[in-house]
Design a protein around this motif. Sequence first.
Motif, PDB file in Angstrom:
ATOM      1  N   GLY A  13       0.967  -0.828  -0.059  1.00 15.03           N
ATOM      2  CA  GLY A  13      -0.146   0.090   0.053  1.00 15.03           C
ATOM      3  C   GLY A  13       1.003   1.208   0.523  1.00 15.03           C
ATOM      4  O   GLY A  13       0.125   2.285   0.336  1.00 15.03           O
ATOM      5  N   LEU A  14       1.895   1.172  -0.353  1.00 16.82           N
ATOM      6  CA  LEU A  14       2.514   2.189  -0.214  1.00 16.82           C
ATOM      7  C   LEU A  14       2.555   3.352  -1.967  1.00 16.82           C
ATOM      8  O   LEU A  14       2.851   4.823  -0.823  1.00 16.82           O
ATOM      9  N   GLU A  15       1.913   2.908  -2.348  1.00 16.94           N
ATOM     10  CA  GLU A  15       2.093   3.527  -3.112  1.00 16.94           C
ATOM     11  C   GLU A  15       1.222   4.939  -2.805  1.00 16.94           C
ATOM     12  O   GLU A  15       1.194   6.737  -3.620  1.00 16.94           O
ATOM     13  N   ALA A  16      -0.380   4.316  -2.971  1.00 16.53           N
ATOM     14  CA  ALA A  16      -1.102   4.942  -1.990  1.00 16.53           C
ATOM     15  C   ALA A  16       0.028   5.838  -0.918  1.00 16.53           C
ATOM     16  O   ALA A  16      -1.128   7.359  -1.158  1.00 16.53           O
ATOM     17  N   LEU A  17       0.159   5.541   0.237  1.00 14.65           N
ATOM     18  CA  LEU A  17       0.831   6.745   0.935  1.00 14.65           C
ATOM     19  C   LEU A  17       1.555   7.430   0.805  1.00 14.65           C
ATOM     20  O   LEU A  17       1.385   8.864   1.216  1.00 14.65           O
ATOM     21  N   MET A  18       2.748   7.543  -0.631  1.00 16.22           N
ATOM     22  CA  MET A  18       3.072   8.179  -0.734  1.00 16.22           C
ATOM     23  C   MET A  18       2.563   9.626  -1.472  1.00 16.22           C
ATOM     24  O   MET A  18       2.887  10.315  -1.536  1.00 16.22           O
ATOM     25  N   ALA A  19       1.114   8.528  -2.214  1.00 12.85           N
ATOM     26  CA  ALA A  19       0.603  10.424  -3.127  1.00 12.85           C
ATOM     27  C   ALA A  19      -0.152  10.786  -1.833  1.00 12.85           C
ATOM     28  O   ALA A  19      -0.445  12.395  -1.311  1.00 12.85           O
TER      29      ALA A  19
ATOM     30  N   THR B 289      11.028   0.223  -5.613  1.00 19.02           N
ATOM     31  CA  THR B 289      10.201   1.127  -4.308  1.00 19.02           C
ATOM     32  C   THR B 289      10.669   2.748  -4.221  1.00 19.02           C
ATOM     33  O   THR B 289      10.040   3.624  -4.500  1.00 19.02           O
ATOM     34  N   ALA B 290      12.556   2.817  -4.778  1.00 21.08           N
ATOM     35  CA  ALA B 290      12.565   3.950  -4.408  1.00 21.08           C
ATOM     36  C   ALA B 290      12.007   4.850  -5.842  1.00 21.08           C
ATOM     37  O   ALA B 290      12.376   5.656  -5.973  1.00 21.08           O
ATOM     38  N   ALA B 291      11.925   4.026  -7.352  1.00 18.87           N
ATOM     39  CA  ALA B 291      11.712   4.425  -8.881  1.00 18.87           C
ATOM     40  C   ALA B 291      10.213   4.861  -8.595  1.00 18.87           C
ATOM     41  O   ALA B 291       9.526   6.273  -8.948  1.00 18.87           O
ATOM     42  N   ALA B 292       9.140   3.593  -6.942  1.00 14.15           N
ATOM     43  CA  ALA B 292       7.922   4.618  -6.508  1.00 14.15           C
ATOM     44  C   ALA B 292       7.689   6.182  -6.679  1.00 14.15           C
ATOM     45  O   ALA B 292       6.669   7.053  -6.462  1.00 14.15           O
ATOM     46  N   ALA B 293       8.678   6.512  -5.538  1.00 17.91           N
ATOM     47  CA  ALA B 293       9.018   7.384  -5.002  1.00 17.91           C
ATOM     48  C   ALA B 293       9.170   8.593  -5.530  1.00 17.91           C
ATOM     49  O   ALA B 293       8.378   9.393  -5.324  1.00 17.91           O
ATOM     50  N   ALA B 294      10.276   8.184  -6.270  1.00 16.79           N
ATOM     51  CA  ALA B 294      10.676   9.506  -6.957  1.00 16.79           C
ATOM     52  C   ALA B 294       9.431   9.734  -7.858  1.00 16.79           C
ATOM     53  O   ALA B 294       9.598  10.522  -8.695  1.00 16.79           O
ATOM     54  N   GLU B 295       8.958   8.786  -8.707  1.00 19.11           N
ATOM     55  CA  GLU B 295       7.636   9.070  -9.856  1.00 19.11           C
ATOM     56  C   GLU B 295       6.737   9.373  -9.432  1.00 19.11           C
ATOM     57  O   GLU B 295       6.043  10.704  -9.816  1.00 19.11           O
ATOM     58  N   ALA B 296       6.495   9.619  -7.698  1.00 20.64           N
ATOM     59  CA  ALA B 296       5.398  10.442  -6.558  1.00 20.64           C
ATOM     60  C   ALA B 296       5.944  11.395  -6.605  1.00 20.64           C
ATOM     61  O   ALA B 296       5.011  11.906  -5.568  1.00 20.64           O
ATOM     62  N   GLY B 297       7.274  11.979  -6.551  1.00 24.62           N
ATOM     63  CA  GLY B 297       7.274  13.165  -5.176  1.00 24.62           C
ATOM     64  C   GLY B 297       7.980  12.720  -4.154  1.00 24.62           C
ATOM     65  O   GLY B 297       7.016  14.262  -3.801  1.00 24.62           O
TER      66      GLY B 297
ATOM     67  N   ARG C 208       0.447  10.960   1.613  1.00 24.77           N
ATOM     68  CA  ARG C 208       1.540  11.677   2.415  1.00 24.77           C
ATOM     69  C   ARG C 208       2.640  12.426   2.297  1.00 24.77           C
ATOM     70  O   ARG C 208       3.435  13.511   2.600  1.00 24.77           O
ATOM     71  N   GLY C 209       3.516  11.816   1.067  1.00 22.63           N
ATOM     72  CA  GLY C 209       4.786  11.820   0.582  1.00 22.63           C
ATOM     73  C   GLY C 209       5.802  11.655   1.092  1.00 22.63           C
ATOM     74  O   GLY C 209       6.431  12.292   0.794  1.00 22.63           O
ATOM     75  N   ALA C 210       5.699  11.384   2.585  1.00 21.71           N
ATOM     76  CA  ALA C 210       6.801  10.868   2.827  1.00 21.71           C
ATOM     77  C   ALA C 210       6.582   9.038   3.166  1.00 21.71           C
ATOM     78  O   ALA C 210       4.833   9.069   3.614  1.00 21.71           O
TER      79      ALA C 210
END
Length: 233
Positions: free
Chosen positions: A42-48, A69-77, A50-52
């Motif tokens: 569920g991290l992608e939703a949290l990234m969107a 995971t790092a690539a997904a975080a970079a894409e989500a900013g 909360r941003g962290a």
Amino acid sequence: MVGPLTTLDGSLTLESPRYGETYRSRRGALSESRHVFLAASGLEALMAVRGAVRVMEVGFGTGLNFLVTAAAAAEAGASLQYLAAERDPLPADAMAALRYDELLATFEGPSRLMAWYRQLGSPLPRGSNAWTLANTSLTLFVGEAKGLVAGVGEGTVDAVYLDPFSPRANPDAWEEDLLTSLAATLAPGGRLVTYSVSGEVRRRLTGAGLDVAKVPGPTGGKRESLVARAPDR
């Protein structure tokens, strides 16, 4: 080390002579990392929202779960703090042979990570080794997982990736005390995810207070994986 071996989705993995198992599924290394770990956590939703996010992994292995995971975080900013334990780090040449810079070609992380990994020397220094790239930080702890977990506060981790070799091949990484400690690090609603659906693993995670469920595995891959969720306390 045996490999690199081409898996069914075209990505590469290695086989460990010590454990007699591959680091990632032969049915698809990349698809397993994306489905069983990133998506199920569920991290992608949290990234969107909360941003962290903060993630802990037992079994860094080839580094693919981290890079996905790092690539997904970079894409989500989003910012990512990633804590990983590895008892037996791979040699740099073995990791480089997996060509993650080509697999994740739109993300600079693989090449930058590989350069840092080589600089650490061989064997890798025991204890904590730190690396950063933009809004992503990695702490790679070389040693037993309990050494990493001991320094992580209770209720501070959004997701735990439990990804050592199987309970049959590497029982130490699935001991009840360790699973209980991992469960305690999860924030309310946080998830522990793993490829193993072993009955004993499920019982231990349930005993640690998590809500444990089998979920469908990746298309063309293992039929089921496991999600264990911390209560909303």
